[in-house]
Design an enzyme around this catalytic site. Structure first.
Site, PDB file in Angstrom:
ATOM      1  N   MET A  31       0.833  -1.200   0.000  1.00 29.15           N
ATOM      2  CA  MET A  31       0.000   0.000   0.000  1.00 29.15           C
ATOM      3  C   MET A  31       0.870   1.254   0.000  1.00 29.15           C
ATOM      4  O   MET A  31       0.402   2.351   0.308  1.00 29.15           O
ATOM      5  CB  MET A  31      -0.952   0.005   1.195  1.00 29.15           C
ATOM      6  CG  MET A  31      -1.987  -1.111   1.148  1.00 29.15           C
ATOM      7  SD  MET A  31      -3.467  -0.764   2.125  1.00 29.15           S
ATOM      8  CE  MET A  31      -2.770  -0.561   3.760  1.00 29.15           C
ATOM      9  N   ALA A  33       4.085   3.769   1.194  1.00 24.56           N
ATOM     10  CA  ALA A  33       4.801   4.139   2.428  1.00 24.56           C
ATOM     11  C   ALA A  33       5.899   3.113   2.680  1.00 24.56           C
ATOM     12  O   ALA A  33       6.022   2.551   3.771  1.00 24.56           O
ATOM     13  CB  ALA A  33       3.844   4.255   3.614  1.00 24.56           C
ATOM     14  N   ASP A  36      12.043  -0.488   5.083  1.00 24.74           N
ATOM     15  CA  ASP A  36      13.062  -1.518   4.878  1.00 24.74           C
ATOM     16  C   ASP A  36      12.477  -2.921   4.774  1.00 24.74           C
ATOM     17  O   ASP A  36      13.063  -3.800   4.142  1.00 24.74           O
ATOM     18  CB  ASP A  36      14.087  -1.481   6.014  1.00 24.74           C
ATOM     19  CG  ASP A  36      14.997  -0.264   5.938  1.00 24.74           C
ATOM     20  OD1 ASP A  36      15.004   0.402   4.883  1.00 24.74           O
ATOM     21  OD2 ASP A  36      15.699   0.021   6.924  1.00 24.74           O
ATOM     22  N   HIS A  38       9.690  -3.704   3.206  1.00 26.17           N
ATOM     23  CA  HIS A  38       9.330  -3.840   1.793  1.00 26.17           C
ATOM     24  C   HIS A  38      10.577  -4.040   0.933  1.00 26.17           C
ATOM     25  O   HIS A  38      10.592  -4.871   0.017  1.00 26.17           O
ATOM     26  CB  HIS A  38       8.583  -2.589   1.305  1.00 26.17           C
ATOM     27  CG  HIS A  38       7.279  -2.342   1.983  1.00 26.17           C
ATOM     28  ND1 HIS A  38       7.059  -1.255   2.797  1.00 26.17           N
ATOM     29  CD2 HIS A  38       6.115  -3.032   1.968  1.00 26.17           C
ATOM     30  CE1 HIS A  38       5.824  -1.283   3.244  1.00 26.17           C
ATOM     31  NE2 HIS A  38       5.228  -2.351   2.765  1.00 26.17           N
ATOM     32  N   GLN A  62     -10.276  -2.755   2.506  1.00 23.34           N
ATOM     33  CA  GLN A  62      -9.762  -3.368   3.735  1.00 23.34           C
ATOM     34  C   GLN A  62      -9.705  -2.406   4.915  1.00 23.34           C
ATOM     35  O   GLN A  62      -9.171  -2.747   5.965  1.00 23.34           O
ATOM     36  CB  GLN A  62      -8.390  -3.992   3.489  1.00 23.34           C
ATOM     37  CG  GLN A  62      -7.268  -3.019   3.191  1.00 23.34           C
ATOM     38  CD  GLN A  62      -6.032  -3.733   2.666  1.00 23.34           C
ATOM     39  OE1 GLN A  62      -6.028  -4.265   1.554  1.00 23.34           O
ATOM     40  NE2 GLN A  62      -4.979  -3.755   3.466  1.00 23.34           N
ATOM     41  N   ASP A 151       2.604  -9.432   9.296  1.00 27.85           N
ATOM     42  CA  ASP A 151       1.172  -9.691   9.155  1.00 27.85           C
ATOM     43  C   ASP A 151       0.988 -11.196   8.966  1.00 27.85           C
ATOM     44  O   ASP A 151       0.595 -11.667   7.894  1.00 27.85           O
ATOM     45  CB  ASP A 151       0.605  -8.912   7.974  1.00 27.85           C
ATOM     46  CG  ASP A 151       0.746  -7.407   8.162  1.00 27.85           C
ATOM     47  OD1 ASP A 151       0.282  -6.900   9.196  1.00 27.85           O
ATOM     48  OD2 ASP A 151       1.317  -6.744   7.287  1.00 27.85           O
ATOM     49  N   GLN A 154      -2.438 -12.484   7.900  1.00 30.15           N
ATOM     50  CA  GLN A 154      -2.648 -12.202   6.482  1.00 30.15           C
ATOM     51  C   GLN A 154      -1.905 -13.211   5.614  1.00 30.15           C
ATOM     52  O   GLN A 154      -2.454 -13.710   4.618  1.00 30.15           O
ATOM     53  CB  GLN A 154      -2.177 -10.790   6.160  1.00 30.15           C
ATOM     54  CG  GLN A 154      -2.195 -10.455   4.669  1.00 30.15           C
ATOM     55  CD  GLN A 154      -1.742  -9.039   4.403  1.00 30.15           C
ATOM     56  OE1 GLN A 154      -2.545  -8.119   4.471  1.00 30.15           O
ATOM     57  NE2 GLN A 154      -0.464  -8.850   4.106  1.00 30.15           N
TER      58      GLN A 154
END
Length: 282
Positions: A31, A33, A36, A38, A62, A151, A154
């Site tokens: 999403m 923003a 590190d 990511h 979501q 997550d 998820q």
């Protein structure tokens, strides 16, 4: 140079060419923003695939009615620079109208796996996640997709969705990236006040305490949860929303620990709700 793609049609055309060339595609849905955590997923994908694609899309499905959809940090210029710095090939950055020209008539339901933990705290959240991830998988058609273990619920839900819907995609869970003091990297950390940032390190320390109890032979979930909650109460001013122990990836609550588990917690500070976990292999 990283290419920014904004339409489904163009993304599909690129993917068709890549598949015709028999080039492997790694995909990281985000999403934005970017942090590190990511970048670690991107680097893994770059090492394992011919082409790496990320998506940057703040998915409204979501977010609940009182959540931070409008204020969620957005910085496509900065995110593009970060993705380009590690060598990402494509960024898929559609608008909400591009992804949802009208409200979806059909939405996926995440089912039992979404009825506990974050799903119980945020009704409908994981339905929105699986709906958009399924849609992104159909557009990008990756060979591998990367999700952070921060997550963990998820990740378990996406793995089950891929299995149930027969997506020919390998899901790769990537270890949590932490600050030097142990705080899990998160796009929402910017919401913390100075004092809350100091306190937030104790989320990880409380998990380390729980892990230590487990390693020393404690198998009673209630005792581990109480010790973890007591530690958080003493060291943070946030509202402790969740401290729980579930089997992983089945997500069945454990009273007496037997197999692989994850210890999960959520703490609500003034403007930031932080989650963290530790997965312990049985």
């Amino acid at each position: 140079m990283t290419q920014l793609i904004t339409t489904i049609e163009e993304m599909r055309s690129i993917i068709a060419n890549l598949h015709n060339q028999r080039r492997s595609v790694g995909f990281i849905p985000t999403m934005g923003a970017l942090h590190d955590g990511h970048l670690k997923m991107m680097s893994l994908s770059l090492n394992e695939n011919d082409v790496t694609i990320i998506s940057i899309f703040v998915n409204p499905l979501q977010f609940g009615p009182n959540e931070d959809l409008d204020s969620y940090p957005r910085d496509i210029v900065g995110d593009t620079a970060k993705a380009e710095s590690v060598g990402v090939d494509y960024i898929f950055h559609p608008t909400v109208k591009e992804m949802y020209p009208e409200l979806p008539t059909i939405e996926l339901k995440a089912g039992r796996l979404a009825s506990v933990l974050e799903g119980a705290e945020r009704p409908g959240h994981f339905d929105g996640v699986v709906t958009v991830v399924n849609k992104l998988f159909n557009i990008v058609r990756p060979h591998k997709a990367y999700f952070g273990k921060k997550d963990a619920q998820q990740l378990a839900i996406v793995e089950k969705m891929v299995e149930d819907f027969n997506h020919p995609i390998e899901i790769k869970g990537v270890d949590i990236v932490r600050e030097d003091d142990g705080l899990a990297k998160s796009s929402r950390n910017i919401y913390l006040t100075k004092n809350e940032r100091i306190e937030a390190v104790h989320l990880y320390k409380s998990l380390c305490l729980a892990q230590s109890l487990y390693k020393n032979g404690e198998r009673n979930s209630e005792k581990i949860i109480k010790a973890t909650r007591d530690y958080l109460t003493e060291h943070t001013s946030g509202t402790i929303e969740t401290v729980a122990i579930y089997s992983y990836p089945e997500l069945v609550e454990q009273t007496q620990i037997k197999d692989s588990i994850f210890i999960s917690l959520a703490v609500k500070f003034s403007k930031a709700r932080l989650i963290d976990n530790i997965i312990i292999e049985g």
